[in-house]
Design a protein around this motif. Structure first.
Motif, PDB file in Angstrom:
ATOM      1  N   VAL A 185       0.839  -1.213   0.000  1.00  0.00           N
ATOM      2  CA  VAL A 185       0.000   0.000   0.000  1.00  0.00           C
ATOM      3  C   VAL A 185       0.869   1.256   0.000  1.00  0.00           C
ATOM      4  N   ALA A 186       1.963   1.237   0.775  1.00  0.00           N
ATOM      5  CA  ALA A 186       2.866   2.393   0.829  1.00  0.00           C
ATOM      6  C   ALA A 186       3.482   2.666  -0.543  1.00  0.00           C
ATOM      7  N   ILE A 187       3.898   1.600  -1.225  1.00  0.00           N
ATOM      8  CA  ILE A 187       4.476   1.753  -2.570  1.00  0.00           C
ATOM      9  C   ILE A 187       3.441   2.305  -3.538  1.00  0.00           C
ATOM     10  N   LEU A 188       2.203   1.793  -3.446  1.00  0.00           N
ATOM     11  CA  LEU A 188       1.134   2.249  -4.337  1.00  0.00           C
ATOM     12  C   LEU A 188       0.816   3.723  -4.106  1.00  0.00           C
ATOM     13  N   VAL A 189       0.679   4.119  -2.840  1.00  0.00           N
ATOM     14  CA  VAL A 189       0.373   5.515  -2.518  1.00  0.00           C
ATOM     15  C   VAL A 189       1.508   6.435  -2.975  1.00  0.00           C
ATOM     16  N   THR A 190       2.742   6.016  -2.748  1.00  0.00           N
ATOM     17  CA  THR A 190       3.900   6.814  -3.180  1.00  0.00           C
ATOM     18  C   THR A 190       3.919   6.979  -4.693  1.00  0.00           C
ATOM     19  N   ALA A 191       3.630   5.871  -5.417  1.00  0.00           N
ATOM     20  CA  ALA A 191       3.614   5.935  -6.877  1.00  0.00           C
ATOM     21  C   ALA A 191       2.537   6.890  -7.372  1.00  0.00           C
ATOM     22  N   ILE A 192       1.361   6.860  -6.751  1.00  0.00           N
ATOM     23  CA  ILE A 192       0.267   7.766  -7.145  1.00  0.00           C
ATOM     24  C   ILE A 192       0.665   9.222  -6.929  1.00  0.00           C
ATOM     25  N   ILE A 193       1.290   9.495  -5.775  1.00  0.00           N
ATOM     26  CA  ILE A 193       1.742  10.860  -5.498  1.00  0.00           C
ATOM     27  C   ILE A 193       2.789  11.300  -6.517  1.00  0.00           C
ATOM     28  N   MET A 194       3.740  10.420  -6.814  1.00  0.00           N
ATOM     29  CA  MET A 194       4.813  10.750  -7.759  1.00  0.00           C
ATOM     30  C   MET A 194       4.270  11.021  -9.168  1.00  0.00           C
ATOM     31  N   ILE A 195       3.305  10.224  -9.595  1.00  0.00           N
ATOM     32  CA  ILE A 195       2.835  10.300 -10.985  1.00  0.00           C
ATOM     33  C   ILE A 195       1.774  11.377 -11.183  1.00  0.00           C
ATOM     34  N   PHE A 196       0.876  11.556 -10.216  1.00  0.00           N
ATOM     35  CA  PHE A 196      -0.266  12.451 -10.425  1.00  0.00           C
ATOM     36  C   PHE A 196      -0.233  13.734  -9.606  1.00  0.00           C
ATOM     37  N   VAL A 219      13.057  15.344  -4.923  1.00  0.00           N
ATOM     38  CA  VAL A 219      11.778  14.626  -5.030  1.00  0.00           C
ATOM     39  C   VAL A 219      11.209  14.771  -6.439  1.00  0.00           C
ATOM     40  N   ILE A 220      11.296  15.960  -7.014  1.00  0.00           N
ATOM     41  CA  ILE A 220      10.770  16.185  -8.367  1.00  0.00           C
ATOM     42  C   ILE A 220      11.560  15.360  -9.386  1.00  0.00           C
ATOM     43  N   ASN A 221      12.884  15.296  -9.237  1.00  0.00           N
ATOM     44  CA  ASN A 221      13.707  14.499 -10.161  1.00  0.00           C
ATOM     45  C   ASN A 221      13.365  13.007 -10.073  1.00  0.00           C
ATOM     46  N   VAL A 222      13.164  12.543  -8.836  1.00  0.00           N
ATOM     47  CA  VAL A 222      12.755  11.137  -8.657  1.00  0.00           C
ATOM     48  C   VAL A 222      11.394  10.900  -9.303  1.00  0.00           C
ATOM     49  N   ALA A 223      10.491  11.879  -9.154  1.00  0.00           N
ATOM     50  CA  ALA A 223       9.160  11.767  -9.758  1.00  0.00           C
ATOM     51  C   ALA A 223       9.258  11.685 -11.282  1.00  0.00           C
ATOM     52  N   HIS A 224      10.186  12.432 -11.868  1.00  0.00           N
ATOM     53  CA  HIS A 224      10.386  12.383 -13.321  1.00  0.00           C
ATOM     54  C   HIS A 224      10.793  10.969 -13.766  1.00  0.00           C
ATOM     55  N   VAL A 225      11.675  10.363 -12.981  1.00  0.00           N
ATOM     56  CA  VAL A 225      12.128   8.994 -13.314  1.00  0.00           C
ATOM     57  C   VAL A 225      10.953   8.022 -13.227  1.00  0.00           C
ATOM     58  N   VAL A 226      10.160   8.149 -12.161  1.00  0.00           N
ATOM     59  CA  VAL A 226       9.004   7.251 -11.976  1.00  0.00           C
ATOM     60  C   VAL A 226       8.001   7.458 -13.102  1.00  0.00           C
ATOM     61  N   ILE A 392       5.282   9.329   3.487  1.00  0.00           N
ATOM     62  CA  ILE A 392       4.258  10.208   2.904  1.00  0.00           C
ATOM     63  C   ILE A 392       4.446  11.645   3.394  1.00  0.00           C
ATOM     64  N   GLY A 393       4.759  11.781   4.703  1.00  0.00           N
ATOM     65  CA  GLY A 393       4.975  13.121   5.252  1.00  0.00           C
ATOM     66  C   GLY A 393       6.158  13.811   4.590  1.00  0.00           C
ATOM     67  N   GLY A 394       7.212  13.063   4.292  1.00  0.00           N
ATOM     68  CA  GLY A 394       8.380  13.644   3.623  1.00  0.00           C
ATOM     69  C   GLY A 394       8.030  14.191   2.252  1.00  0.00           C
ATOM     70  N   LEU A 395       7.209  13.456   1.504  1.00  0.00           N
ATOM     71  CA  LEU A 395       6.795  13.932   0.174  1.00  0.00           C
ATOM     72  C   LEU A 395       5.950  15.193   0.276  1.00  0.00           C
ATOM     73  N   VAL A 396       5.050  15.211   1.252  1.00  0.00           N
ATOM     74  CA  VAL A 396       4.192  16.397   1.437  1.00  0.00           C
ATOM     75  C   VAL A 396       5.031  17.609   1.823  1.00  0.00           C
ATOM     76  N   ILE A 397       5.969  17.414   2.757  1.00  0.00           N
ATOM     77  CA  ILE A 397       6.835  18.526   3.190  1.00  0.00           C
ATOM     78  C   ILE A 397       7.658  19.056   2.022  1.00  0.00           C
ATOM     79  N   ALA A 398       8.184  18.117   1.186  1.00  0.00           N
ATOM     80  CA  ALA A 398       8.994  18.534   0.030  1.00  0.00           C
ATOM     81  C   ALA A 398       8.193  19.422  -0.908  1.00  0.00           C
ATOM     82  N   MET A 399       6.902  19.142  -1.045  1.00  0.00           N
ATOM     83  CA  MET A 399       6.065  19.935  -1.958  1.00  0.00           C
ATOM     84  C   MET A 399       5.675  21.292  -1.352  1.00  0.00           C
ATOM     85  N   TYR A 400       5.582  21.363  -0.050  1.00  0.00           N
ATOM     86  CA  TYR A 400       5.151  22.610   0.586  1.00  0.00           C
ATOM     87  C   TYR A 400       6.312  23.511   1.008  1.00  0.00           C
TER      88      TYR A 400
END
Length: 413
Positions: A185-196, A219-226, A392-400
């Motif tokens: 579930v953690a991988i799925l949620v992370t992938a959704i955040i990265m892609i969308f 985080v943005i560069n990793v998202a580009h790879v994903v 998940i909190g790390g991704l949110v903090i990176a965006m804000y």
């Protein structure tokens, strides 16, 4: 001259019927049989006058065959043991259990065994025709019961053995499933955040006209790879899992290496060790109670431990016992069994009550596995929440962080 081909067992169907009993009262019900004539004959035998018999309509989903599971075999073993202990003849017991089963595949299997037994085949030989569901251990125990004239007692021991081993398997699956499900579930949620989600923030950040924090850029560069290679990551993961599973089935050496690693993992290793000891003790106790010679019993026990490390150890113990060495001494040389288990086996060998001592060992370690699984679940829940919160909190903090940075700059002016 070639023997004639063996006729396949007729398929049993479900029929609904209406009739009257001996007192003339109208009754109805359902029965499984290969044709309507058999249903009518069975009803008359029970003192029921059949008025209407119809084949019950089945949907596409209900008519589809279900897989026969180990739990089905365990339930069947208990049902057969209970009915035979109550004095029900074997063939009639098979008929009652088979026709009342909800799983059509299991019903066909039971009725096929019943047909063989009716034809004069021993129960052990009838079961041996279905090795996918009844292993050598099961068949050998039934054969020992038939030869000793205590089939009812042996069936009860087999039923208990199957129930206990299925319980242990269920506990191990429970121990492994929870963390695996949360990680998935953690991988799925992370992938959704990265892609969308992150691409939406990226578009927003382009209008800021300022440098982004380093953490946000990473985080943005990793998202580009994903986003660009998610299909390769998914396909590679599936392929790697498939290849590893295939290699695991073919290579006993790889399974042994993996089992060694699993046995050394904190908490999980302790559970797997206790589960293997419980299976070893339960299986050997059942075979010893059936009067199976120790050397022959150990040969069957080696495949029932559920772990290649323990399986290899039991095979070496079998070789030692075959040369005249005591079981407890051979167990001590393996450095796998706790001192308590060795001492219980020693007492059992000296007193001639090895099956009783092993049963006590099995009961003790099965309870230990149960407690350990519950403890691990309690331990993992907060740990997994922390991991998920950090991820998940790390991704949110990176965006804000850019928004906070921009707000601070505005306030500073």
């Amino acid at each position: 001259m070639a023997p004639p081909p063996k006729k396949s067992q007729p398929k049993a169907n479900l029929y609904t019927w209406e009739g009257t009993d001996k007192k003339g009262a109208r009754i109805s019900g359902e029965s499984r049989a290969t044709n309507i004539s058999m249903v009518r004959a069975e009803l008359r035998r029970q003192g029921i006058n059949p008025l209407k018999v119809r084949k019950k309509a089945t949907s596409i989903f209900s008519s589809r065959k279900k897989k026969i599971t180990s739990s089905d075999i365990a339930v069947f073993s208990r049902q057969l043991a209970t009915m035979m202990s109550a004095g029900v003849p074997m063939v009639q017991a098979f008929d009652i259990v088979g026709r009342g089963h909800e799983n059509p595949s299991m019903m066909e299997l039971i009725l096929s065994i019943k047909s063989d037994v009716e034809g004069g085949t021993s129960l052990a030989d009838a079961l041996r025709k279905h090795p996918l569901y009844f292993d050598d251990l099961y068949v050998n125990l039934v054969r020992a019961g038939e030869h000793a004239g205590v089939l009812e007692d042996l069936l009860d021991k087999i039923a208990t053995y199957k129930e206990k081993t299925e319980s242990i398997k269920g506990k191990i699956k429970k121990a492994m499933f929870y963390p695996a499900a949360v990680i998935a579930v953690a991988i799925l949620v992370t992938a959704i955040i990265m892609i969308f989600v992150i691409p939406q923030f990226e578009q927003l950040f382009k209008g800021f006209g300022a440098d982004l924090p380093a953490f946000t850029r990473i985080v943005i560069n990793v998202a580009h790879v994903v986003q660009g290679y998610w299909w390769a990551m998914l396909g590679g993961t599936i392929l790697a899992v498939y290849l590893f599973s295939a290699a695991l089935k073919r290579s006993r050496k790889l399974r042994e290496t993996l089992d060694k690693i699993l046995l050394k993992i904190p908490v999980v290793g302790s559970i797997l060790n206790k589960a293997a000891i419980a299976r070893f003790a339960r299986t050997l106790a059942t075979m010893s109670a059936a009067g199976v010679p120790l050397v022959e019993a150990l040969d069957s026990v080696s495949g029932a431990t559920g772990n290649v490390v323990y399986s290899n150890a039991v095979l070496r113990m079998r070789e030692d016992v075959a040369t005249g060495q005591s079981l407890q001494l051979s167990m001590k040389q393996r450095n796998l069994f706790p001192n308590m288990v060795i001492q219980m086996v020693s007492i059992g060998e000296e007193s001639g009550a090895l099956d009783d001592m092993l049963t006590k060992v099995a009961d003790f370690y099965e309870e230990q596995v149960d407690n350990a699984v519950d403890s691990m679940s309690s331990l993992l829940e907060p740990l997994i929440m922390v991991i998920l919160g950090t991820l998940i909190g790390g991704l949110v903090i990176a965006m804000y962080m850019p928004i906070f940075k921009m707000g601070s700059a505005v306030l500073g002016k």
